[in-house]
Design an enzyme around this catalytic site. Structure first.
Site, PDB file in Angstrom:
ATOM      1  N   GLY A 129       0.804  -1.217   0.000  1.00  6.87           N
ATOM      2  CA  GLY A 129       0.000   0.000   0.000  1.00  6.87           C
ATOM      3  C   GLY A 129       0.839   1.270   0.000  1.00  6.87           C
ATOM      4  CB  THR A 130       3.875   2.238   1.907  1.00 12.22           C
ATOM      5  OG1 THR A 130       3.242   1.973   3.164  1.00 12.22           O
ATOM      6  CG2 THR A 130       4.785   3.440   2.019  1.00 12.22           C
ATOM      7  CG  ASN A 151      -5.651   4.097   8.665  1.00 12.45           C
ATOM      8  OD1 ASN A 151      -6.020   5.065   8.003  1.00 12.45           O
ATOM      9  ND2 ASN A 151      -4.623   4.165   9.474  1.00 12.45           N
ATOM     10  CD  GLN A 207      -7.155  -0.502   6.848  1.00 11.26           C
ATOM     11  OE1 GLN A 207      -7.930  -1.428   7.057  1.00 11.26           O
ATOM     12  NE2 GLN A 207      -5.925  -0.485   7.363  1.00 11.26           N
ATOM     13  CB  SER A 214      -2.059  -3.145   0.974  1.00  7.46           C
ATOM     14  OG  SER A 214      -1.072  -3.844   1.696  1.00  7.46           O
ATOM     15  CG  HIS A 220      -0.371  -6.425   4.994  1.00  5.98           C
ATOM     16  ND1 HIS A 220      -0.476  -6.018   6.299  1.00  5.98           N
ATOM     17  CD2 HIS A 220      -0.016  -5.323   4.296  1.00  5.98           C
ATOM     18  CE1 HIS A 220      -0.168  -4.728   6.386  1.00  5.98           C
ATOM     19  NE2 HIS A 220       0.106  -4.279   5.182  1.00  5.98           N
ATOM     20  CB  THR A 270      12.859  -9.583 -10.994  1.00  3.43           C
ATOM     21  OG1 THR A 270      13.918  -9.299 -11.893  1.00  3.43           O
ATOM     22  CG2 THR A 270      12.378 -11.010 -11.178  1.00  3.43           C
ATOM     23  CB  CYS A 280       2.836   4.086  11.221  1.00  2.70           C
ATOM     24  SG  CYS A 280       2.212   3.196   9.821  1.00  2.70           S
TER      25      CYS A 280
HETATM   26  C1  LIG Z   1      -5.141   3.409   4.678  1.00  2.00           C
HETATM   27  C2  LIG Z   1      -3.801   2.778   4.532  1.00  2.00           C
HETATM   28  N1  LIG Z   1      -3.015   3.143   3.517  1.00  2.00           N
HETATM   29  C3  LIG Z   1      -1.800   2.604   3.339  1.00  2.00           C
HETATM   30  C4  LIG Z   1      -1.307   1.666   4.201  1.00  2.00           C
HETATM   31  C5  LIG Z   1       0.060   1.101   3.954  1.00  2.00           C
HETATM   32  O1  LIG Z   1      -0.025  -0.181   3.402  1.00  2.00           O
HETATM   33  P1  LIG Z   1       1.208  -1.204   3.489  1.00  2.00           P
HETATM   34  O2  LIG Z   1       1.274  -1.645   4.924  1.00  2.00           O
HETATM   35  O3  LIG Z   1       0.847  -2.316   2.573  1.00  2.00           O
HETATM   36  O4  LIG Z   1       2.418  -0.475   3.058  1.00  2.00           O
HETATM   37  C6  LIG Z   1      -2.083   1.257   5.292  1.00  2.00           C
HETATM   38  C7  LIG Z   1      -1.548   0.285   6.274  1.00  2.00           C
HETATM   39  O5  LIG Z   1      -1.763   0.412   7.469  1.00  2.00           O
HETATM   40  C8  LIG Z   1      -3.372   1.830   5.460  1.00  2.00           C
HETATM   41  O6  LIG Z   1      -4.164   1.482   6.477  1.00  2.00           O
END
Ligand SMILES: Cc1ncc(COP(=O)(O)O)c(C=O)c1O
Length: 387
Positions: free
Chosen positions: A70-71, A151, A179, A199, A201, A237, A325
């Site tokens: 996601g990041t 989130n 989310q 994302s 996970h 890759t 985080c």
């Molecule tokens: C709304 C939101 N965006 C982005 C992310 C980041 O995703 P990733 O953990 O896959 O980098 C998160 C993860 O907590 C999230 O809740």
């Protein structure tokens, strides 16, 4: 007994997904860019996963770019559009004030490079008012980025309405749907967005793998440069086992979504009602509807959230004080602050986010423990104040 109520931080990998990853990792080691048999097998795995992820969000397989989560997807959307649109003279970016750090910190980096940034406010509902976007947007705006579901509090933003406003002014629209994907139906066409982050996970897939859906023709520059992978949009890759796992998770999510959303919604409501009824001095943060069905964020008057988290952990219950985080620090949540909640409430709120393995008996166990834990913490606070 361990109870996991922190599925917005991450989810356990579904056994079927784990099996797929293990199988691909041990038997399909080819490089998807290779022309020979081994490469073509790996490429076919990527193609299947691309179709599954596309289908989950209503997009074409060719519009899916696999990323490292996601990041990275958020970084790609913001930095990629900023770089692509820089020559047009548009130098303004808009986002909501309750975005994830992946968006907010990236915007700060772009601000240092001369981009003008506007953060849209929210009120205590935790929802962005489209009128605020109408006030903020100009002919100079390159991109608007507003998350689909938050989130921390789970509120669902009026993305379709916001995207229509952006489109009307010629700006691109990105939504961080990390989310919401896998929790509620997500359809990129119905939302009318240009870019969407997801994302693995967060919906029982592997960590470190995600995707950015890019509407065909949207102007965006690669941020990872090198080889011609992912149709020249993301060099490197491909993580074939991880992507296979993401595809398997997407397929399962699509199949289970309707029933699972209803089941989790009922569980979450049971939890919320019971906590509000049995623990005095509690309140839900943000509107109850529209929200993703698995999330609740509750404030407990005169209780420090970190102490409550630790007390619950000692009882075997995992919850969170906000985004993963920022936990581990006593920094109050930027989301609750942006909503204008009074400072004590930003420090005495916990998030509980449910998922696949959770049951009614787990909810009832947590509810049975909370009144005594909260009483004890409140009496400690009172004696500290007296001392
Ligand atoms: C709304 C939101 N965006 C982005 C992310 C980041 O995703 P990733 O953990 O896959 O980098 C998160 C993860 O907590 C999230 O809740």
């Amino acid at each position: 007994m361990r109870i996991y109520f922190d599925h917005n931080a991450t989810t356990p990998v579904d056994p079927e997904v784990a099996e797929t990853i293990a199988r691909v990792m041990t038997t399909e080691f080819g490089n998807a860019s290779s022309v020979h048999h081994f490469g073509q097998r790996a490429k076919a795995i990527l193609d299947d996963a691309r179709s599954a992820v596309g289908a989950l969000v209503g997009g074409e397989p060719s519009e899916i770019v696999f990323t490292g989560g996601g990041t990275e997807s958020d970084n790609f959307a913001l930095r990629g559009v900023a770089e692509a649109l820089e020559p047009t003279g548009r130098r303004h970016l808009i986002a909501s004030s309750i975005e994830h750090e992946a968006v907010l910190v990236t915007l700060r980096a772009l601000a240092r490079r001369g981009w003008r940034i506007t953060l849209l406010p929210v009120d205590q509902t935790g929802i962005v008012d489209p009128e605020r976007l109408k006030d903020a947007i100009t002919d100079d705006t390159a991109l608007v980025s507003v998350m689909h579901a938050n989130n921390e509090i789970g509120t669902i933003q009026p993305v379709a309405e916001l995207a229509a406003i952006a489109r009307g002014r010629g700006a691109l629209f990105h939504t961080d749907a990390v989310q919401s994907v896998g929790k509620i139906p997500v359809d990129v066409r119905a939302l009318g967005v240009d870019l969407l982050s997801l994302s693995g996970h967060k919906f029982n897939g592997p960590k470190g793998v995600g995707a950015l859906w890019i509407k065909r023709g949207a102007r965006i520059t690669s941020i990872l440069t090198g080889g011609k992978h992912e149709r020249n949009r993301r060099a490197g890759t491909e993580n074939v086992p991880g992507i296979a796992g993401l595809g398997a998770a997407a397929q399962l999510a699509k199949k289970k979504l309707t029933n699972e959303a209803a089941r989790l919604g009922a569980l979450r409501n049971r939890l919320e009602e019971a906590v509000l009824a049995r623990v005095p001095g509690t309140a839900i943060n943000g509107v109850r509807d529209p929200r993703v069905p698995n999330t609740t964020n509750i404030s407990f008057d005169a209780v420090e959230a970190e102490s409550l988290l630790i007390a619950l952990d000692l009882e075997g219950v995992a919850v969170s004080t906000g985004s993963a985080c920022s936990s581990g620090t006593l920094e109050p949540s930027h989301v609750l602050r942006a909503m204008g909640l009074p400072t004590p409430r930003t420090q005495n709120s916990i998030r509980m986010s449910l998922g696949a393995g959770n049951s009614e008996s787990e909810v009832d166990f947590v509810v049975s423990k909370l009144p005594a834990i909260v009483d004890k913490l409140r009496s400690l606070t009172r004696s500290k104040v007296r001392a």
